[in-house]
Write a protein that holds these residues in place. Sequence first.
Motif, PDB file in Angstrom:
ATOM      1  N   LEU A 144     -28.702 -39.551  22.216  1.00  0.00           N
ATOM      2  CA  LEU A 144     -27.831 -38.693  21.420  1.00  0.00           C
ATOM      3  C   LEU A 144     -28.259 -37.238  21.596  1.00  0.00           C
ATOM      4  O   LEU A 144     -29.420 -36.886  21.314  1.00  0.00           O
ATOM      5  N   LEU A 145     -27.338 -36.406  22.046  1.00  0.00           N
ATOM      6  CA  LEU A 145     -27.605 -34.992  22.282  1.00  0.00           C
ATOM      7  C   LEU A 145     -26.919 -34.166  21.197  1.00  0.00           C
ATOM      8  O   LEU A 145     -25.706 -34.244  21.027  1.00  0.00           O
ATOM      9  N   SER A 146     -27.702 -33.386  20.472  1.00  0.00           N
ATOM     10  CA  SER A 146     -27.167 -32.580  19.368  1.00  0.00           C
ATOM     11  C   SER A 146     -26.173 -33.393  18.534  1.00  0.00           C
ATOM     12  O   SER A 146     -25.000 -33.014  18.394  1.00  0.00           O
ATOM     13  N   PRO A 147     -26.606 -34.517  17.996  1.00  0.00           N
ATOM     14  CA  PRO A 147     -25.665 -35.400  17.303  1.00  0.00           C
ATOM     15  C   PRO A 147     -25.120 -34.789  16.010  1.00  0.00           C
ATOM     16  O   PRO A 147     -25.857 -34.197  15.226  1.00  0.00           O
ATOM     17  N   ALA A 148     -23.818 -34.951  15.809  1.00  0.00           N
ATOM     18  CA  ALA A 148     -23.201 -34.618  14.528  1.00  0.00           C
ATOM     19  C   ALA A 148     -23.402 -35.803  13.596  1.00  0.00           C
ATOM     20  O   ALA A 148     -23.157 -36.945  13.987  1.00  0.00           O
ATOM     21  N   GLY A 149     -23.844 -35.530  12.386  1.00  0.00           N
ATOM     22  CA  GLY A 149     -24.111 -36.628  11.457  1.00  0.00           C
ATOM     23  C   GLY A 149     -22.873 -37.120  10.727  1.00  0.00           C
ATOM     24  O   GLY A 149     -22.815 -38.254  10.280  1.00  0.00           O
ATOM     25  N   GLY A 150     -21.843 -36.259  10.638  1.00  0.00           N
ATOM     26  CA  GLY A 150     -20.664 -36.601   9.852  1.00  0.00           C
ATOM     27  C   GLY A 150     -20.897 -36.329   8.377  1.00  0.00           C
ATOM     28  O   GLY A 150     -22.026 -36.097   7.931  1.00  0.00           O
ATOM     29  N   TYR A 151     -19.816 -36.346   7.603  1.00  0.00           N
ATOM     30  CA  TYR A 151     -19.881 -36.031   6.175  1.00  0.00           C
ATOM     31  C   TYR A 151     -19.573 -37.242   5.297  1.00  0.00           C
ATOM     32  O   TYR A 151     -19.290 -37.104   4.113  1.00  0.00           O
ATOM     33  N   GLY A 152     -19.634 -38.425   5.867  1.00  0.00           N
ATOM     34  CA  GLY A 152     -19.251 -39.623   5.134  1.00  0.00           C
ATOM     35  C   GLY A 152     -20.092 -39.900   3.909  1.00  0.00           C
ATOM     36  O   GLY A 152     -19.621 -40.550   2.964  1.00  0.00           O
ATOM     37  N   ALA A 153     -21.337 -39.420   3.894  1.00  0.00           N
ATOM     38  CA  ALA A 153     -22.211 -39.659   2.745  1.00  0.00           C
ATOM     39  C   ALA A 153     -22.138 -38.533   1.719  1.00  0.00           C
ATOM     40  O   ALA A 153     -22.768 -38.619   0.662  1.00  0.00           O
ATOM     41  N   ALA A 154     -21.370 -37.489   2.022  1.00  0.00           N
ATOM     42  CA  ALA A 154     -21.249 -36.347   1.113  1.00  0.00           C
ATOM     43  C   ALA A 154     -20.218 -36.634   0.022  1.00  0.00           C
ATOM     44  O   ALA A 154     -19.498 -37.638   0.070  1.00  0.00           O
ATOM     45  N   TYR A 211      -7.519 -33.502  18.296  1.00  0.00           N
ATOM     46  CA  TYR A 211      -8.555 -32.735  17.602  1.00  0.00           C
ATOM     47  C   TYR A 211      -8.465 -32.962  16.102  1.00  0.00           C
ATOM     48  O   TYR A 211      -9.485 -33.077  15.410  1.00  0.00           O
ATOM     49  N   ALA A 212      -7.232 -33.043  15.578  1.00  0.00           N
ATOM     50  CA  ALA A 212      -7.053 -33.280  14.143  1.00  0.00           C
ATOM     51  C   ALA A 212      -7.617 -34.633  13.730  1.00  0.00           C
ATOM     52  O   ALA A 212      -8.306 -34.752  12.698  1.00  0.00           O
ATOM     53  N   ARG A 213      -7.356 -35.660  14.513  1.00  0.00           N
ATOM     54  CA  ARG A 213      -7.905 -36.986  14.186  1.00  0.00           C
ATOM     55  C   ARG A 213      -9.427 -36.975  14.278  1.00  0.00           C
ATOM     56  O   ARG A 213     -10.118 -37.603  13.467  1.00  0.00           O
ATOM     57  N   ALA A 214      -9.954 -36.267  15.276  1.00  0.00           N
ATOM     58  CA  ALA A 214     -11.407 -36.176  15.405  1.00  0.00           C
ATOM     59  C   ALA A 214     -12.016 -35.430  14.220  1.00  0.00           C
ATOM     60  O   ALA A 214     -13.141 -35.731  13.797  1.00  0.00           O
ATOM     61  N   THR A 215     -11.279 -34.474  13.672  1.00  0.00           N
ATOM     62  CA  THR A 215     -11.738 -33.764  12.480  1.00  0.00           C
ATOM     63  C   THR A 215     -11.836 -34.722  11.290  1.00  0.00           C
ATOM     64  O   THR A 215     -12.795 -34.685  10.514  1.00  0.00           O
ATOM     65  N   HIS A 216     -10.861 -35.594  11.149  1.00  0.00           N
ATOM     66  CA  HIS A 216     -10.920 -36.617  10.103  1.00  0.00           C
ATOM     67  C   HIS A 216     -12.101 -37.564  10.351  1.00  0.00           C
ATOM     68  O   HIS A 216     -12.786 -37.974   9.402  1.00  0.00           O
ATOM     69  N   LEU A 217     -12.320 -37.927  11.614  1.00  0.00           N
ATOM     70  CA  LEU A 217     -13.461 -38.781  11.947  1.00  0.00           C
ATOM     71  C   LEU A 217     -14.760 -38.137  11.492  1.00  0.00           C
ATOM     72  O   LEU A 217     -15.615 -38.795  10.885  1.00  0.00           O
ATOM     73  N   LEU A 218     -14.908 -36.850  11.766  1.00  0.00           N
ATOM     74  CA  LEU A 218     -16.123 -36.135  11.378  1.00  0.00           C
ATOM     75  C   LEU A 218     -16.315 -36.172   9.858  1.00  0.00           C
ATOM     76  O   LEU A 218     -17.438 -36.340   9.373  1.00  0.00           O
ATOM     77  N   ALA A 219     -15.216 -36.032   9.120  1.00  0.00           N
ATOM     78  CA  ALA A 219     -15.301 -36.076   7.657  1.00  0.00           C
ATOM     79  C   ALA A 219     -15.650 -37.470   7.145  1.00  0.00           C
ATOM     80  O   ALA A 219     -16.331 -37.613   6.121  1.00  0.00           O
ATOM     81  N   ASN A 220     -15.212 -38.496   7.851  1.00  0.00           N
ATOM     82  CA  ASN A 220     -15.392 -39.880   7.384  1.00  0.00           C
ATOM     83  C   ASN A 220     -16.706 -40.510   7.825  1.00  0.00           C
ATOM     84  O   ASN A 220     -17.162 -41.481   7.215  1.00  0.00           O
ATOM     85  N   ALA A 221     -17.304 -40.005   8.891  1.00  0.00           N
ATOM     86  CA  ALA A 221     -18.416 -40.692   9.547  1.00  0.00           C
ATOM     87  C   ALA A 221     -19.757 -40.481   8.837  1.00  0.00           C
ATOM     88  O   ALA A 221     -19.981 -39.471   8.168  1.00  0.00           O
ATOM     89  N   ASP A 222     -20.652 -41.442   9.046  1.00  0.00           N
ATOM     90  CA  ASP A 222     -22.026 -41.356   8.547  1.00  0.00           C
ATOM     91  C   ASP A 222     -22.941 -41.945   9.620  1.00  0.00           C
ATOM     92  O   ASP A 222     -23.286 -43.127   9.586  1.00  0.00           O
ATOM     93  N   LEU A 223     -23.316 -41.093  10.581  1.00  0.00           N
ATOM     94  CA  LEU A 223     -24.130 -41.562  11.702  1.00  0.00           C
ATOM     95  C   LEU A 223     -25.479 -42.099  11.228  1.00  0.00           C
ATOM     96  O   LEU A 223     -25.980 -43.084  11.773  1.00  0.00           O
ATOM     97  N   ALA A 224     -26.070 -41.477  10.231  1.00  0.00           N
ATOM     98  CA  ALA A 224     -27.389 -41.922   9.752  1.00  0.00           C
ATOM     99  C   ALA A 224     -27.358 -43.382   9.336  1.00  0.00           C
ATOM    100  O   ALA A 224     -28.321 -44.125   9.564  1.00  0.00           O
ATOM    101  N   SER A 225     -26.243 -43.811   8.740  1.00  0.00           N
ATOM    102  CA  SER A 225     -26.122 -45.209   8.320  1.00  0.00           C
ATOM    103  C   SER A 225     -26.129 -46.143   9.524  1.00  0.00           C
ATOM    104  O   SER A 225     -26.806 -47.189   9.509  1.00  0.00           O
ATOM    105  N   ASP A 226     -25.399 -45.782  10.585  1.00  0.00           N
ATOM    106  CA  ASP A 226     -25.400 -46.612  11.794  1.00  0.00           C
ATOM    107  C   ASP A 226     -26.771 -46.622  12.452  1.00  0.00           C
ATOM    108  O   ASP A 226     -27.232 -47.664  12.937  1.00  0.00           O
ATOM    109  N   LEU A 227     -27.443 -45.471  12.464  1.00  0.00           N
ATOM    110  CA  LEU A 227     -28.766 -45.408  13.081  1.00  0.00           C
ATOM    111  C   LEU A 227     -29.772 -46.251  12.299  1.00  0.00           C
ATOM    112  O   LEU A 227     -30.649 -46.889  12.894  1.00  0.00           O
ATOM    113  N   ALA A 228     -29.638 -46.267  10.988  1.00  0.00           N
ATOM    114  CA  ALA A 228     -30.540 -47.100  10.184  1.00  0.00           C
ATOM    115  C   ALA A 228     -30.357 -48.576  10.515  1.00  0.00           C
ATOM    116  O   ALA A 228     -31.321 -49.355  10.504  1.00  0.00           O
ATOM    117  N   ARG A 229     -29.121 -48.965  10.847  1.00  0.00           N
ATOM    118  CA  ARG A 229     -28.848 -50.360  11.222  1.00  0.00           C
ATOM    119  C   ARG A 229     -29.490 -50.720  12.564  1.00  0.00           C
ATOM    120  O   ARG A 229     -29.703 -51.900  12.855  1.00  0.00           O
TER     121      ARG A 229
END
Length: 300
Positions: A144-154, A211-229
Amino acid sequence: MSAVPSATAAASHATLEARVARFPARQVELASQRVLSYREACETSDALPLVLLHGIGSGAASWVQQFEALSASRRVLAWDAPGYGESTAVPAASPAATDYANVLYEWLEKLGIERCVLVGHSLGAIIAGSFAAMHPQRVAGLLLLSPAGGYGAASAEVRETKRDQRLAMLNELGPQGLAEKRSANMLSAHASDEARAWVRWNMSRVIPHGYARATHLLANADLASDLARLKGRYNGRLHIAVGADDTITTPAACERLALAADTQLQVVPRAGHAGYIEASAAYTAIIDTFCRASAGQRSQ
């Protein structure tokens, strides 16, 4: 620095376009009449394939320097994510990471790739992490290079604010204006005019609905949760790197993701968010070293 490229940068940009033309976009048809666009080099190598996933303001062409450097030793593929290039967007207006990971699975199945080294940059890291959590047997190594974490946990307020600000900017500026306004943020003060022109070129070609759908993805995602798995599944085959001068996914933010994944963070000097473009030699070496370390993982 001015957003208008110099004559030297324009010439360098034309050269980069000529270079990427060596790896022309291809399309394959997936289920439900969906199309996936991608670029590829070195189809015949016996080494583990390398699959590259770009970020929210980019595309498959952004990896041209990695194609040139790495395709002598292995098959290298980069997709245009759903909604980018000629790729059909995911159906959901506000998708989850799994929606993109499912398309990635279909694409790799179509190409007969059973196992690969998977590299995700920024938003691409969210998709890569989701795919690896869903299909760990298909991923020999996850970089993972400069990974975006997402805002799903916010909080819902934070998620909506971040989403709506980016969507408003897209609606106001369009892809070209977005590239002029945002591309400089992707790079460090050390970036060349060529790198600045190339980041701007890639960003100016995003498709608004993708780009709009990817923006929603960024708002919904929680990479830390997947990495913990993924803890305990990859045994050193999960690596995170970030540019020391990355102001978008900062070293501190990436350190938190590395802790979630129980792995160490590599910080690359004199590099910003789009480090694989501006500091291509350093990042290509990181990718190549990681691929070689993952080579023993061809078998499940």
